[in-house]
Design an enzyme around this catalytic site. Structure first.
Site, mmCIF file in Angstrom:
data_model
loop_
_atom_site.group_PDB
_atom_site.id
_atom_site.type_symbol
_atom_site.label_atom_id
_atom_site.label_comp_id
_atom_site.label_asym_id
_atom_site.label_seq_id
_atom_site.Cartn_x
_atom_site.Cartn_y
_atom_site.Cartn_z
ATOM 1 N N ARG A 12 -8.287 -5.905 -3.398
ATOM 2 C CA ARG A 12 -7.996 -4.863 -2.402
ATOM 3 C C ARG A 12 -9.142 -4.714 -1.396
ATOM 4 N NH1 ARG A 12 -10.010 -0.339 0.030
ATOM 5 N NH2 ARG A 12 -10.920 0.268 -1.963
ATOM 6 N N ASP A 13 -10.272 -4.196 -1.832
ATOM 7 C CA ASP A 13 -11.371 -3.977 -0.884
ATOM 8 C C ASP A 13 -11.810 -5.307 -0.287
ATOM 9 O OD1 ASP A 13 -12.969 -2.199 0.455
ATOM 10 O OD2 ASP A 13 -14.541 -2.112 -1.055
ATOM 11 N N HIS A 205 -19.450 2.545 -6.442
ATOM 12 C CA HIS A 205 -18.842 1.473 -5.644
ATOM 13 C C HIS A 205 -19.846 1.141 -4.544
ATOM 14 C CE1 HIS A 205 -15.233 -0.251 -3.398
ATOM 15 N NE2 HIS A 205 -16.060 -0.040 -2.388
ATOM 16 N N HIS A 207 -21.779 -1.471 -1.587
ATOM 17 C CA HIS A 207 -21.714 -2.587 -0.624
ATOM 18 C C HIS A 207 -23.121 -3.116 -0.387
ATOM 19 C CE1 HIS A 207 -17.463 -2.638 0.760
ATOM 20 N NE2 HIS A 207 -17.478 -1.471 0.121
ATOM 21 N N CYS A 238 -14.770 -2.474 4.854
ATOM 22 C CA CYS A 238 -13.688 -1.597 5.299
ATOM 23 C C CYS A 238 -13.406 -1.825 6.781
ATOM 24 C CB CYS A 238 -14.071 -0.138 5.063
ATOM 25 S SG CYS A 238 -12.866 0.998 5.760
ATOM 26 N N ASN A 247 -19.068 -6.409 -0.607
ATOM 27 C CA ASN A 247 -19.344 -5.555 -1.767
ATOM 28 C C ASN A 247 -20.445 -6.155 -2.639
ATOM 29 O OD1 ASN A 247 -16.564 -4.965 -0.862
ATOM 30 N ND2 ASN A 247 -16.519 -3.610 -2.635
HETATM 31 N N1 COA Z 1 2.546 3.574 3.127
HETATM 32 C C1 COA Z 1 3.342 3.050 4.057
HETATM 33 N N2 COA Z 1 3.737 3.699 5.162
HETATM 34 C C2 COA Z 1 3.274 4.960 5.329
HETATM 35 C C3 COA Z 1 2.437 5.570 4.396
HETATM 36 C C4 COA Z 1 2.054 4.833 3.256
HETATM 37 N N3 COA Z 1 1.253 5.325 2.314
HETATM 38 N N4 COA Z 1 2.161 6.817 4.817
HETATM 39 C C5 COA Z 1 2.793 6.979 5.985
HETATM 40 N N5 COA Z 1 3.483 5.865 6.287
HETATM 41 C C6 COA Z 1 4.331 5.614 7.469
HETATM 42 C C7 COA Z 1 5.229 6.751 7.795
HETATM 43 O O1 COA Z 1 6.407 6.707 7.051
HETATM 44 C C8 COA Z 1 5.500 6.523 9.273
HETATM 45 O O2 COA Z 1 6.392 5.461 9.420
HETATM 46 P P1 COA Z 1 7.349 5.350 10.685
HETATM 47 O O3 COA Z 1 6.465 5.189 11.881
HETATM 48 O O4 COA Z 1 8.167 4.140 10.404
HETATM 49 O O5 COA Z 1 8.118 6.634 10.690
HETATM 50 C C9 COA Z 1 4.143 6.022 9.762
HETATM 51 O O6 COA Z 1 3.492 5.466 8.607
HETATM 52 C C10 COA Z 1 3.311 7.132 10.352
HETATM 53 O O7 COA Z 1 3.219 8.186 9.412
HETATM 54 P P2 COA Z 1 2.095 9.308 9.478
HETATM 55 O O8 COA Z 1 2.236 10.192 8.300
HETATM 56 O O9 COA Z 1 2.098 9.935 10.837
HETATM 57 O O10 COA Z 1 0.819 8.430 9.239
HETATM 58 P P3 COA Z 1 -0.387 8.107 10.206
HETATM 59 O O11 COA Z 1 0.052 7.254 11.334
HETATM 60 O O12 COA Z 1 -1.115 9.359 10.483
HETATM 61 O O13 COA Z 1 -1.249 7.164 9.224
HETATM 62 C C11 COA Z 1 -1.946 6.570 7.009
HETATM 63 C C12 COA Z 1 -1.748 7.670 8.019
HETATM 64 C C13 COA Z 1 -2.719 7.169 5.860
HETATM 65 C C14 COA Z 1 -0.592 6.090 6.538
HETATM 66 C C15 COA Z 1 -2.695 5.390 7.668
HETATM 67 O O14 COA Z 1 -3.779 5.868 8.379
HETATM 68 C C16 COA Z 1 -3.155 4.360 6.660
HETATM 69 O O15 COA Z 1 -2.358 3.689 6.039
HETATM 70 N N6 COA Z 1 -4.471 4.183 6.477
HETATM 71 C C17 COA Z 1 -4.958 3.213 5.556
HETATM 72 C C18 COA Z 1 -6.390 3.218 5.513
HETATM 73 C C19 COA Z 1 -6.953 2.176 4.587
HETATM 74 O O16 COA Z 1 -6.283 1.474 3.866
HETATM 75 N N7 COA Z 1 -8.276 2.097 4.633
HETATM 76 C C20 COA Z 1 -8.998 1.168 3.867
HETATM 77 C C21 COA Z 1 -9.213 1.610 2.495
HETATM 78 S S1 COA Z 1 -10.302 2.972 2.308
HETATM 79 ZN ZN ZN Z 2 -15.628 -0.558 -0.427
#
Ligand code: COA
Ligand code: ZN
Length: 310
Positions: A12-13, A205, A207, A238, A247
């Protein structure tokens, strides 16, 4: 020998930020090699927006196939919100991790929520996960320094750790997301956190941005931490935290721990096989000091066998 417990977060990371996207089959093969080396716990994937992290778009498929291929492996998945939890549960997840950054800006950049919103979303997700009988971890990201807001306040870190514990996190993962920690800060923060979270439930955790990950791991060990995240070959970083490098390499941690009287259950040559597989797929060289040493040892063994065979 006293055991330490390692979760390999390479799937994942490690893979979330690579320019080369691995196929589901290759991810499964990598996890299989890790399990074959004795790794008992991995962070397999994340149920996040595929728009935000396209490398993790196959989380459901991967988790389902992994359950069939490695039924006894502990496989945690990162979920940022209830929607992520719902998707993870539908795919058969038994362990999840939420990710709460200590600063407003980092939460906004990472999951598009303020600190207040992210705290509430993480707590809701943890409570719901526990009520469904899932195992839970809570990442406290940028636990030392934030790329946007600088050194993060220790009282806030403690407060959020206590809040996540109260919401049902069974493991609090102190994350040096950008690799800004130094051993003295690790000692200070772990000692302070140990006043609000039982040491047995604290994980770290790290890096290696500044080459201090292994020294920081040692500081955590000395402070009583026995749970570590690490990534085979040091793959990692990230996408939303500028400056985050790889990491702590699992093989470096295993070598240091075993050489210092701790048992990890992980075989170094098996780990090297996983690192070398990841190298072929990511098309770049990986690994730190321990990998170099393991490769030299292998060359010596091969040369000796060759000389003996004439
Ligand atoms: N998995 C898949 N899709 C998701 C979701 C999830 N956990 N949470 C929200 N969505 C979808 C919504 O259904 C919506 O879909 P649509 O456009 O088809 O209607 C869209 O994403 C936007 O939803 P919203 O609640 O407004 O989310 P957002 O745009 O504010 O994004 C996150 C929020 C959390 C989903 C997004 O920022 C994200 O996935 N971040 C990941 C960060 C990450 O992995 N970082 C590295 C690890 S620390
Ligand atoms: Zn990390």
């Amino acid at each position: 020998m006293e055991p330490i417990f390692i979760t390999d977060v390479a799937p994942r990371d490690g893979l979330q930020n690579q320019p080369v996207h691995l196929s589901t089959a290759d991810k499964l093969q990598l996890i299989g090699l890790l399990a074959g080396a004795g790794v008992a716990s991995v962070e397999a994937s994340s149920f996040v927006s595929p728009k935000a992290v396209p490398q993790m778009a196959d989380a459901a498929e991967l988790l389902q196939q992994l359950a069939a291929a490695q039924p006894s492996l502990r496989a945690s998945v990162l979920v940022p919100n209830l929607k992520g939890l719902e998707r993870a549960v539908a795919a058969g997840a038994r362990e999840i991790a939420v990710v709460l950054s200590i600063t407003d800006t980092m939460n906004l950049k990472n999951i598009n929520m303020s600190l207040e919103q992210a705290t509430a979303a993480s707590a809701d997700t943890l409570r719901q996960a526990r009520s469904l009988g899932l195992a839970t971890r809570a990442y406290l990201a940028v636990a030392f320094e934030c790329p946007f807001e600088g050194v993060t306040p220790l009282p806030r870190l403690r407060e959020l750790a206590a809040a996540m514990l109260a919401a049902g996190a069974q493991e609090i993962v102190v994350a040096d997301t950008i690799g800004a920690a130094a051993p003295a800060a690790v000692r200070e923060r772990i000692d302070a956190l140990a006043e609000v979270v039982p040491l047995a439930q604290l994980a770290i955790h790290l890096h290696d941005t500044r080459g201090m990950a292994l020294a920081n791991a040692w500081a955590a060990l000395e402070a009583g931490v026995r749970r570590f995240d690490a990534s085979a070959g040091g793959i990692g970083g990230c996408p939303f935290a500028p400056g985050a490098a790889g990491n702590l390499a699992t093989e470096d941690l295993v070598l240091m721990a075993e050489a210092s009287g701790y048992s990890t259950g992980i075989d170094l040559d098996g780990l090297l096989a996983a690192v070398e597989f990841a190298e072929t797929r990511l098309q770049r060289s990986l690994g730190g000091g321990a990998s170099r040493w393991l490769r030299r040892q292998r060359e010596r063994r091969q040369a000796a066998a060759h000389a003996k065979g004439g």
